[in-house]
Design an enzyme around this catalytic site. Structure first.
Site, short mmCIF file in Angstrom:
data_model
loop_
_atom_site.label_atom_id
_atom_site.label_comp_id
_atom_site.label_asym_id
_atom_site.label_seq_id
_atom_site.Cartn_x
_atom_site.Cartn_y
_atom_site.Cartn_z
N HIS A 147 0.84 -1.21 0.00
CA HIS A 147 0.00 0.00 0.00
C HIS A 147 0.86 1.25 0.00
CE1 HIS A 147 0.54 -1.53 4.11
NE2 HIS A 147 0.69 -0.27 4.46
P1 AMP Z 1 1.97 0.30 7.31
O1 AMP Z 1 2.76 0.48 8.54
O2 AMP Z 1 2.61 0.91 6.11
O3 AMP Z 1 1.56 -1.12 7.07
O4 AMP Z 1 0.64 1.11 7.52
C1 AMP Z 1 -0.59 0.51 7.69
C2 AMP Z 1 -1.61 1.59 7.73
O5 AMP Z 1 -2.87 0.98 7.70
C3 AMP Z 1 -1.55 2.42 8.98
O6 AMP Z 1 -1.45 3.79 8.60
C4 AMP Z 1 -2.85 2.13 9.68
O7 AMP Z 1 -3.36 3.26 10.32
C5 AMP Z 1 -3.73 1.68 8.58
N1 AMP Z 1 -4.77 0.73 8.91
C6 AMP Z 1 -4.76 -0.25 9.83
N2 AMP Z 1 -5.90 -0.95 9.78
C7 AMP Z 1 -6.64 -0.42 8.79
C8 AMP Z 1 -7.93 -0.70 8.26
N3 AMP Z 1 -8.67 -1.69 8.73
N4 AMP Z 1 -8.39 0.07 7.27
C9 AMP Z 1 -7.65 1.10 6.79
N5 AMP Z 1 -6.44 1.41 7.27
C10 AMP Z 1 -5.93 0.66 8.24
#
Ligand code: AMP
Length: 797
Positions: A662
């Site tokens: 992502h």
């Molecule tokens: P990363 O550390 O790059 O994997 O970031 C993951 C991101 O996903 C973080 O910014 C979280 O706040 C976000 N996140 C966690 N759970 C969800 C969810 N269910 N839907 C959308 N974003 C999420």
């Protein structure tokens, strides 16, 4: 000269332009020496959570005058100081010709009187009263994190309430020349505009602005819940309970005054008189071999059988079945069905049926008594109690729990439950040792109530069973939680017991111990709940996904925790997540980050199965990366065109916490309550954050993306503009709210997405190498405009 501006809207165009251009104040001050109006002392008046600091920051951010915010929580080199220090700093600031914002609660007359004295010949003194509803202040202060004075979380609610009780609204006689009352966010916005638009030569007319009710009252409901245990130990709000158990208070009194919890045995021996003994008989758990051995215990009422008019016979079948099923999955936990009336039909039915079904009577019991006084009224130690949400909830909730409950209200539907922690300061926690209330919503058969099932008992029994399962599973999750013991520490009069710890250990003993294995445990637990994947619902309720993903260590994953699959699931089945997703294509989905770390924070998530993180990317993915980048850019541009103050960066975390590749598209204000930890900041503001354009370049050149080390996440905290270091996140956040330094040069190579101008139809653009000159030119252009406008003002004057 602009003499007086009653409202922000009346500020002239030149003034607005100057404001928009963020002029250099000291430069202005020097040019206009001797001409500016009297400095202002603006005394904020409002409870914690009313938005005083935000108000100050908003004014300062857009201000045309120079303001100094005086806050007792940070007055001593960033630490809490004294009122005298605040007064001294305010006086110094006035001496320097600055305007002063006093960011203290100032709810009482005496608290603000000395600050009012700062006025007189050298300054005008105004009050801005943030008179927002108590529930808003409580909710905000309970929720907030990183508060400068550390007034947050459960403890905040009681403090806010206590302070509000002492609130005395200011009046002009105190020495204010102007008082602005704000009762809602719009009023606050207007007041912010008024003060931030205020030019050097402007003054505001005296008087009272916006007072709707001269004598706003403290909301009574909140008082009720937070009422401290008085010396009589008499805190119950339930008059019917008092009627039923006339001697209960005296027993409670004895126990409370002795200040030591009764031993776990249910027999009270000769301690109490005859009446008490008689009542104790009623209050005793009805299944005689029930054993108190300090196991985590849930007390719950019968769900849906009173106000929701569910048939009692059928309901008792469901209870017994749900209890038996629960016991088959979890041992060393106990359940007690409670009903206020000793003649309760439900208690009798359940008792008989439980015995017929051979439910373990050492672990399950019934009890007649007040569920909010199980310890003081009956010597029962129940760590968790349930509340049937359809019932009259006044007894447990009071306003504070109600607020917490309402915040999660949209997650509760018939057949489900939510966990609400009980504040440590509440009588329920202090006096009874209850640390969680689980609100559970059952099926409704009452035509006068919403969602009536109209005697459809096939569905009704199913939903009722689900409600009990959800309740019991949530209870199990509390018992299983690592936080369990911690929750019992603090100043509660109820002491934690060793066997609670033993319970937890015994569960853990049978489980693998590493975090990876813990994930597996959670997954298998989810399965045992019939949950098809993702986060087990009960764990999600107790310990939010956010915390779980925070717990994750960003290390390269051979397996992912159960909380780490959410993005993957959304990417694979975006149609099931309508609410979260803002764009779907064959290659990616775009969704709002659930825990945004800035004003705007979205995720462009690849839909390619098996592509979890940067380490998985190769040349074959270049096209997809470009598409993801283009989508991110498009959204950033769109956001910037609506709010030109937003500047974006697009990039990947070197090692993500959530699986499924992502791209973060994040505005650079980092103005978010979810940004709570050092690693949050560092994950976006150290080389751990890999800019999308750099990643694409590397893949093109080498077929591999560089992955930076995780130790960057614990680097010292530095402002992303001026690179100054800060000891903690609140200080850093405070700094970045006002830092006017430009972005560093290394980010001016295409990494930032700006709006070109403030107009809503403005094209935004990513400033890359070849366009860097445009940035410089734009800056130059703005400086020139500033000067032109400034000269305009001086000419007008
Ligand atoms: P990363 O550390 O790059 O994997 O970031 C993951 C991101 O996903 C973080 O910014 C979280 O706040 C976000 N996140 C966690 N759970 C969800 C969810 N269910 N839907 C959308 N974003 C999420």
């Amino acid at each position: 000269m602009l003499s007086s501006i009653p409202m922000a809207e009346e500020a002239d165009t030149v003034s607005s332009l100057l404001n928009a251009l963020a002029i250099n104040h000291s430069f202005l001050m020097s040019l206009s020496e001797g001409k500016e109006g009297k400095p202002l002392v603006v005394i904020l008046v409002g409870a914690p959570g009313s938005g005083k600091t935000t108000f100050c920051n908003d004014v300062i951010r857009a201000a045309r005058r120079t303001w100094t915010r005086i806050c007792q929580d940070t007055i001593a080199n960033g630490k809490a100081g004294t009122k005298a220090q605040c007064l001294q700093s305010a006086a110094n600031a006035l001496q320097e010709g600055k305007n002063v914002l006093i960011d203290r609660c100032n709810l009482e007359l005496e608290q603000r009187s000395e600050f009012v004295k700062l006025g007189g010949a050298r300054a005008d003194v105004h009050a801005v009263v943030l008179d927002l509803p108590a529930r808003v202040c409580i909710s905000r202060s309970v929720q907030r994190t990183g508060h400068e004075g550390n007034l947050q979380g459960g403890k905040a609610a009681a403090v806010v309430n206590r302070m509000l009780q002492k609130k005395v609204l200011p009046n002009l006689n105190e020495g204010f020349s102007r008082i602005t009352f704000c009762q809602n966010d719009d009023d606050v916005k207007t007041a912010v505009n008024t003060y931030s638009f205020l030019g050097l030569f402007d003054s505001l007319p005296p008087g009272i602005i916006g007072q709707k009710s001269a004598d706003a009252k403290v909301q009574q409901g909140i008082m009720k819940f937070f009422k401290k245990v008085d010396t009589d130990g008499n805190c119950s709000q339930n008059s019917s309970a008092k009627r039923e158990y006339v001697s209960q208070n005296s027993a409670a009194k004895n126990e409370y005054n002795e200040n030591k919890p009764r031993p776990m045995g249910i027999e009270k021996g000769n301690e109490v008189g005859k009446d008490e003994q008689k009542n104790d008989m009623l209050r005793k758990p009805c299944v005689s071999d029930f054993q108190w051995n300090d196991a985590p215990t849930l007390a719950f009422p019968s769900i849906s059988t009173s106000d929701f008019q569910f048939n009692m016979d059928k309901a008792s079948d469901v209870i017994v079945e749900a209890v038996a099923d629960f016991f088959s999955k979890f041992d060393k936990v106990k359940l007690i069905l409670v009903d206020l009336s000793p003649k309760s039909k439900m208690l009798s039915l359940v008792k008989v049926k439980a015995s017929k079904k051979n439910v373990d009577t050492t672990r399950f019991s019934t009890y007649a008594g007040d569920i909010t006084r199980l310890y003081t009224g009956g010597g029962l130690h129940c760590n968790v109690i349930a509340n049937a949400s359809n019932c009259d909830t006044r007894w447990t909730t009071g306003d504070a729990l109600e607020i917490a409950t309402k915040e999660q209200a949209d997650t509760i539907s018939p057949g489900s439950s939510i966990i609400v922690p009980v504040p440590r300061t509440s009588p329920l926690n202090q006096r009874e040792g209850v640390t969680y209330v689980i609100h559970v919503l059952g099926p409704n058969m009452n035509p006068q109530r919403p969602n009536c099932l109209k005697d459809d008992y096939v569905k009704g029994c199913k939903v009722l069973y689900e409600a009990y399962s959800s309740l019991f599973n949530n209870f199990a999750s509390i018992a299983l939680s690592q936080n369990y013991q911690k929750e019992y520490s603090g100043d509660s009069k109820y002491e934690p017991t060793k066997s609670v710890g033993k319970f937890f250990e015994s569960v853990v003993e049978c489980q693998p111990s590493s975090s990876e294995q813990k994930s597996k445990r959670e997954v298998s637990y989810a399965k045992s709940n019939g949950d098809s994947g993702g986060l087990p619902r009960c764990f999600g309720m107790l310990e939010k996904e956010e915390q779980k993903s925070e717990r994750s260590d960003h290390s390269a994953k051979s397996s992912w925790g159960s909380w780490a699959h959410a993005l993957h699931q959304i990417a694979m089945h975006p149609e099931k997540h309508n609410r979260d997703v803002i764009e779907i294509s064959d290659d990616f989905v775009v969704l709002n980050d659930l825990y945004p770390k800035a004003k705007k924070h979205i995720l462009v998530t690849s839909r390619l199965p098996g592509l979890d993180c940067l380490a998985d990317i190769g040349r074959e993915h270049l096209q997809m990366l470009q598409k993801m980048h283009a989508a991110g850019l498009k959204w950033a541009e769109q956001f910037s065109s609506h709010d030109p103050s937003l500047v974006f960066r697009l990039g990947y975390h070197s090692v993500p916490s959530m699986r499924q590749l992502h791209l973060h598209v994040i505005s650079q204000d980092f103005d978010s309550t979810h940004l709570r930890k050092k690693k949050h900041w560092n994950s976006f503001n150290t080389p751990f954050f890999r800019d999308s354009i750099d990643v694409q370049e590397e893949i093109k050149m080498n077929g591999l993306a560089t992955i930076k080390e995780e130790k960057l996440l614990s680097s010292e905290l530095r402002c992303h503009h001026c690179k100054s270091a800060h000891p903690n996140l609140p200080r850093l956040k405070y700094h970045i709210a006002t830092c006017k330094a430009p972005f560093p040069a290394h980010l001016q190579n295409g990494q930032l997405v700006f709006a070109l101008s403030g107009s809503s139809d403005a094209a935004s653009y990513s400033c890359n190498g070849s366009e860097a000159w445009k940035c410089a030119k734009l800056e130059n252009h703005l400086t020139q405009l500033t000067l032109i406008c400034l000269l305009g003002v001086l000419t007008i004057n």
